[in-house]
Design an enzyme around this catalytic site. Structure first.
Site, PDB file in Angstrom:
ATOM      1  NE  ARG A  97      -3.379   2.032   2.942  1.00 42.10           N
ATOM      2  CZ  ARG A  97      -4.234   2.607   2.121  1.00 42.10           C
ATOM      3  NH1 ARG A  97      -4.565   2.032   0.983  1.00 42.10           N
ATOM      4  NH2 ARG A  97      -4.776   3.765   2.432  1.00 42.10           N
TER       5      ARG A  97
ATOM      6  CB  CYS B 262     -28.843  -3.280  -6.575  1.00 38.39           C
ATOM      7  SG  CYS B 262     -29.386  -2.438  -8.054  1.00 38.39           S
TER       8      CYS B 262
END
Ligand code: ADP
Ligand code: ASP
Ligand code: MG
Length: 851
Positions: free
Chosen positions: A735, A802
């Site tokens: 990272r 959704c």
């Protein structure tokens, strides 16, 4: 306009005052200047009062006169009669001592001279400089009120004024002129004696005048550009609070922020006079605006303050339970001794209260007398010196869930008392006084890091003190994407959503690691971002590749030169993964006993590395902690001997020991601790050549959060390396190398208002970036199209998937946005695209590389 001690202490400051007053005059305002004593003078006068010997007092008065003489000569002014008369009065008071007036009345009169002198001097300077200025005696305007329960000490040294709009005073001044100067800190009581308003009380004088005159505005001019989220002298990263309502500002002031006297806001509330705090030396800085207005904003801690000199009085009574009137009895004693109680905690048999030195003129006599009287009704214990640490923010109770790591900071200290104010504005911890200076910066950092202080809301949280005052920057360059904005806008307009990676940033991060850390080998954990361009750039920077799957190994084989060092560190992988990697000549890391026990010939004759579990995990979220028995990674230490035994039997040579506790670690001593722990374990295994201390180097996400101090990480590592010079040091950052190099660009799809909520829909969602939903990760979100427009709207930024969890950012302060605006989600170069999913079949974001 009130000018504090440092603002009136030198000629350049007075030149600023002249200019500032003149500019207000030019706007057509009539100006009343309220001044403090020159800095240090009130202390010198207090000192004079404490002097028993007349000779010493006279000397002190002379030294004070000299300070004023010097300033006059800098101003090239002759001694004005008004000032000469005041100096004569002071000399006489010093010479005479307290016997005639009485100790307290004499002390008040002596100390009032600080402001009497500075205002006389100021009137002469301003008038001489062409701005006709009337000198007003504040004591003729501010009448102290007699309060019930006031003792002589509070009456004379900590008086209050009931300041109601007084048209007669306004008219009287209007008849005199346009510019006035008066004293802070002093008033007069009904018998005509001079009284003080308490240390720092000049701010309150200004407010009293503001209320009496129903001023347009009260301006407090001081040596900082406003109220900050913490005392900026202790926390240089503290952020300027751009606006506050009266209640919050009041709470911050009364819980320790010395920049405003705690009593100076209440007089302004009813007449609704706004207050502005500004820096006399940097008038261009916008300052803090305090007023009645309330705006929609995300619940946030606004400030953290500390107060020292807190005394706790603990009262124990066995018979207290259900005994009617016990509290009345004990509180009566506080009333009798003129002490105001601040915090209260109570239990069945104990009541503990705190006494705040800013509201109480505490001395040991008062305390002893109180304790004596209380002892008649209960057992008394006085705990001192303590300090109160207070977090302030409207709606405190709705923020508790964000405070757990902040609370954890108190774990190492004795907490004497916790109190939550009934107005839901503050949360206070009382601790030993000596720990509080170290604790404050840590707590502030945690508040920013956890998002409990919403420093991303730039309409509220201004720049940090260190940024405004140019003191060492926090090491953070402005993000690359600010410069690349035109190009990014074009890219997003062509197509969205799109990930964009800046290779220069990746290379820069790699170089900073090589430069600052005493590492022998750096391996990029490619799971963070396996884009070929990134792998190639990092291989060119001399990094090896760390892979966790056959797919990743294959990506590496296809993209970087064959001689790039590779390490395979899978977890619960099938036997074939290990066999294939070994066959391809890749060093493997094993993190369980099972492979060694069950797959007898697989490791025969190979060099291997072992990942151990040091028994604890670290990181920014439960789901990224990779140590401890609740995590599936690593060989438990109690199985290590068995592992070594088996490996020896199979002629597998353990050449490396590895541990990785989690990601997002910002504590610079962490890696040295892991190294030391691994080294002490490695001493039992003579074949070990390297220690792989993993990655987990944290990347700040919130604006203003401090980046990891790599120099400190390097220094700590160098120290333990000296103790164990026989081992090579390996690290495998992921990272850290790529997060800030990547952004996700999306376009606004739809806007929706629902109840009090406003939703901003964008065409990127959790299928592109799962971190917010999975880890509660916080990513900075900006409207790139309207980057420089004021951020006045508050949005929930959501995607098109959704799922209710498809939220990229809650309560984000952004400019009013429109369909098709380009939205940028920052710090998404790590674990962005690589964690995307086909869910809802919206397809992946395209990846663009800027080289
Ligand atoms: P003045 O003499 O102008 O009245 P003060 O020294 O009383 O000035 O108040 C300004 C000082 O308040 C600042 O220099 C700073 O050290 C201190 N201070 C403490 N807490 C805060 C805070 N939260 N924000 C700003 N200043 C603070
Ligand atoms: N001069 C007074 C003090 O030092 C009042 C003030 O400056 O506000 O406390
Ligand atoms: Mg002050």
């Amino acid at each position: 306009m009130k000018f504090g001690g440092t603002s009136v202490a030198t000629l350049p400051r007075w030149q600023n005052i002249l200019e500032l007053v003149a500019s207000r005059r030019a706007e057509g305002a009539r100006v009343l200047v309220v001044v403090s004593a020159l800095s240090g003078i009130t202390d010198a006068l207090k000192q004079l009062c404490a002097e028993g010997e007349k000779g010493k007092r006279n000397e002190a008065a002379k030294a004070i006169a000299t300070r004023h003489d010097e300033l006059l000569s800098h101003m090239q002014l002759a001694m004005p009669d008004t000032l000469a008369a005041r100096l004569k009065d002071l000399a006489a008071l010093a010479d005479e001592g307290s016997s005639r007036l009485g100790e307290l009345a004499w002390a008040a009169k002596v100390q009032a001279h600080g402001e009497l002198l500075s205002s006389a001097l100021g009137a002469a300077f301003l008038t001489h400089s062409g701005l006709a200025t009337e000198w007003v005696d504040a004591r003729d305007c501010l009448a102290a009120i007699a309060l019930p329960n006031q003792n002589e000490r509070t009456k004379l040294l900590s008086a209050m004024v009931d300041a109601k709009p007084d048209p007669a005073l306004s008219a009287r001044l209007a008849a005199l002129g346009e510019v006035f100067i008066t004293q802070g800190f002093i008033a007069r009581e009904s018998e005509g004696r001079t009284v003080l308003l308490g240390r720092g009380g000049s701010d309150t004088s200004a407010s009293y005048f503001g209320a009496l005159l129903k001023a347009q505005r009260v301006e407090i001019w001081t040596d900082v550009a406003g109220m900050f989220t913490a005392n900026p002298r202790q926390v240089p990263g503290a952020r300027l609070l751009q606006r506050l309502d009266y209640e919050e500002a009041q709470e911050i002031a009364s819980t320790g922020a010395k920049v405003l006297h705690p009593r100076c806001l209440s007089p302004l509330r009813e007449p609704r006079v706004p207050l502005l705090i500004k820096d006399t030396n940097r008038p261009e800085l916008s300052g803090t605006h305090i007023g009645p207005e309330l705006r929609e904003e995300a619940p946030s801690i606004k400030a953290i303050s500390t107060r020292k000199g807190i005394t706790l009085v603990s009262m124990e009574s066995v018979g207290m339970w259900q005994q009617v009137g016990f509290l009345a009895d004990v509180f009566n004693q506080f009333k009798k001794h003129g002490l105001s109680v601040d915090l209260i905690g109570s239990a069945e048999t104990n009541v503990t209260v705190s006494l705040d030195p800013t509201e109480n003129l505490l001395d040991s006599d008062v305390l002893a007398a109180l304790a004596g009287d209380l002892a008649k009704v209960c057992r008394v214990k006085v705990i001192a010196p303590c300090a109160a640490v207070t977090m302030v923010g409207r709606g405190m109770r709705s923020m508790l869930h964000r405070l757990h790591t902040v609370m954890a900071e108190f774990g190492q200290h004795r907490v004497h008392m916790i109190s939550q104010s009934s107005n839901n504005l503050n949360f206070t911890f009382v601790v030993d006084e000596n720990v509080v200076d170290d604790l404050l910066p840590q707590l502030h950092e945690q508040l920013v890091r956890t998002g409990a202080m919403r420093t991303d809301d730039a309409s509220l949280f201004g720049p940090s003190w260190e940024r405004l005052y140019g003191v060492a920057s926090n090491g953070h360059d402005p993000a690359w994407w600010m410069d690349a904005r035109p190009q990014l806008l074009k890219l997003a307009e062509e197509r969205s959503p799109r990930y964009v990676y800046d290779i220069a940033t990746v290379r820069e991060r790699a170089r900073s690691l090589r430069e600052k850390l005493p590492v022998d080998r750096l391996l990029f954990a490619i799971k963070a971002n396996s884009h070929p361009a990134i792998l190639r750039a990092l291989a060119e920077e001399g990094l090896g590749m760390e892979c966790v799957s056959p797919g990743e190994l294959q990506r590496v084989a296809e993209t970087v030169p064959a001689d790039t060092p590779r390490l395979f560190t899978p977890n619960f992988a099938p036997r074939s993964d290990y066999r294939d990697a070994l066959n391809a000549g890749v060093l493997v890391t094993i993190d369980a006993l099972h492979p060694m026990e069950q797959w007898v010939e697989t490791f025969e004759g190979h060099d291997i590395s072992v990942r151990v579990d040091l028994g604890r995990g670290l990181g920014h979220h439960d789901k990224v902690r990779t140590g401890g028995s609740t995590s599936k990674f690593g060989l438990p230490l109690d199985q290590l001997d068995a592992f070594v035994h088996l490996a020896t039997a199979r002629h597998a040579r353990i050449v490396g020991l590895h541990a990785h506790l989690g990601s997002g670690v910002l504590d610079p001593s962490h890696w040295a601790e892991v190294y030391a722990q691994l080294a002490s374990i490695a001493e039992r295994i003579p074949t070990v050549e390297f220690l792989n201390i993993g990655g987990g180097l944290g990347v700040p996400s919130h604006p203003g959060e401090r980046p990891l101090d790599l120099d400190a990480v390097g220094a700590a590592l160098a120290e333990v390396k000296q103790v164990y010079p026989q081992y090579k040091l390996w690290m495998e950052p992921g990272r850290f190398l790529v997060a800030e190099a990547g952004v996700l660009l999306a376009k606004v799809t739809q806007l929706k208002g629902k109840g009090g909520w406003r939703y901003l829909g964008v065409d990127a969602g959790m299928h592109n970036l799962i971190r917010p939903a999975l880890y509660d990760a916080w990513h900075e979100i900006v409207n790139l199209t309207r980057l420089h427009e004021p951020a006045t709207a508050m949005y929930q930024v959501v995607g098109p998937i959704c799922e209710s969890g498809d939220v990229l950012g809650n309560d984000r302060r952004l400019p009013e946005s429109r369909e098709d605006d380009v939205i940028l989600i920052a710090t998404t170069g790590a674990y962005g695209q690589v964690m995307s999913s086909p869910y809802n079949l919206r397809g992946p974001a395209e990846e663009i590389v800027l080289d």
